[in-house]
Design a protein around this motif. Sequence first.
Motif, short mmCIF file in Angstrom:
data_model
loop_
_atom_site.label_atom_id
_atom_site.label_comp_id
_atom_site.label_asym_id
_atom_site.label_seq_id
_atom_site.Cartn_x
_atom_site.Cartn_y
_atom_site.Cartn_z
N VAL A 6 -6.44 -17.43 -9.63
CA VAL A 6 -7.50 -16.89 -8.54
C VAL A 6 -7.46 -15.34 -8.49
CG1 VAL A 6 -8.25 -16.75 -6.18
CG2 VAL A 6 -7.30 -18.79 -7.02
N LEU A 7 -6.29 -14.73 -8.54
CA LEU A 7 -6.31 -13.42 -8.52
C LEU A 7 -6.89 -12.65 -9.71
CD1 LEU A 7 -5.30 -10.54 -7.20
CD2 LEU A 7 -3.06 -11.03 -8.53
N LEU A 8 -6.60 -13.28 -10.92
CA LEU A 8 -7.25 -12.75 -12.07
C LEU A 8 -8.68 -12.86 -12.00
CD1 LEU A 8 -4.52 -13.59 -14.78
CD2 LEU A 8 -4.82 -11.71 -13.76
N VAL A 9 -9.01 -14.03 -11.47
CA VAL A 9 -10.61 -13.94 -11.63
C VAL A 9 -11.34 -13.32 -10.71
CG1 VAL A 9 -12.33 -15.58 -10.99
CG2 VAL A 9 -10.38 -16.53 -12.28
N VAL A 10 -10.55 -12.95 -9.34
CA VAL A 10 -11.21 -12.16 -8.56
C VAL A 10 -11.31 -10.74 -8.94
CG1 VAL A 10 -10.82 -11.24 -6.13
CG2 VAL A 10 -10.90 -13.41 -6.61
#
Length: 401
Positions: free
Chosen positions: A85-89
């Motif tokens: 989720v972090l990388l996508v955000v």
Amino acid sequence: MTTTQDSTNSVAPQTNRWPAVAAVAVGTFLLVTAEQLPIGLLSPVGSELRISEGTAGLMMTGASIVAALAAPAVPLVIGRLDRRVLLVVLMGLMTAANAISAVAPNFAILLASRVLVGIAIGGFWAVAAGLAVRLVTDKAVSKATALIFGGVGAANVLGVPLGTALGGFAGWRLAFVALSILALVVCLVLVAVLPPLVATQPVGPRQLADQLRNPGARAGILATFLLVTGHFAAYTFVGPILQQLAGIDAAFVGPLLLGFGAAGIVGNFLAGATLGRALHRTVLGIAAGLTVLVLLYPLLGHGPIGAVILLIGWGLIFGGVSVSLQTWMITAAPNAVEAASALWVAVFNLAIGLGALAGGAVVNAVSLQAVLIFAGVLLALATLAVWSGRGALASVPETED
């Protein structure tokens, strides 16, 4: 390569997720290219927004410093958040930031967008740096790390020529548009190919502080700071060096920098192929090789032939820096890969900004030849730091993959 297992991943992967590794590599390439992009756009940005090139240079310095702060801060803030989720955000933030850069009506807005780019760079790179051990099996970690840092290495050596080419052909605003579109594509690909990456033991202040008490990690951080600062002190002014010192026409600088970048990509994978067998010797050879080449430049770089040979050699050796030093950090802190990577990324980005700043001060106060000598001294100190760290890695066997 010695088995490494981050504390954020309690179960080693049983299969290799190469599409995920490739997507992360492209993501790191775009982020670090965005960091370097302003170097090739200073003149057109300054001209349109009516600011000096020195002021325009804050686009790069600001992003690098913010990235250095974000690298340890983001893992601390996010806690147990799924790294997927972090990388996508963060890639979404990269998309938006470059879109804002493209339409910025004044320098204040442009600089604010670069702050957002810095947050994306620091957070994404800090997490991506240790992902190889979570996406592939133990035997494939060296190759996956080399691939991920192929993106970082390619961006570090190709960022300037790419920025110059994009700005020259399409205008500086369209260069940012292109980055934004590519970041959006990578964002969607990450959603599709990344597995869940939940942290079971999130990074905290204690884990970060522990790395400064770890002799191997401490040596790696010191070597990184000296080596990257030395490189960027000289490389930031490679264009003037080629033109004024070697007498090469300005029209050939861009193609030569592309050659530098191509050599760097080769160097990245050559270094990755040797790290599993001889980690310390590989890093030591890279630091010593850069020292010799940069110090030879004032002596042998006064003509086109000598300058080109030294430039290609410089690119080949520097291409192995990112993957080698990151592997050093993983090996020195096998149970705290994310924490060690966060500190390493912070130091790497800080050194980029400080190297360019210090190099500019030397050039302004003395000469281009002096900045090469200054850089060579820093690289020599980096070599000593690597040599002194040999004992810290002595307990880690260097075996065939």
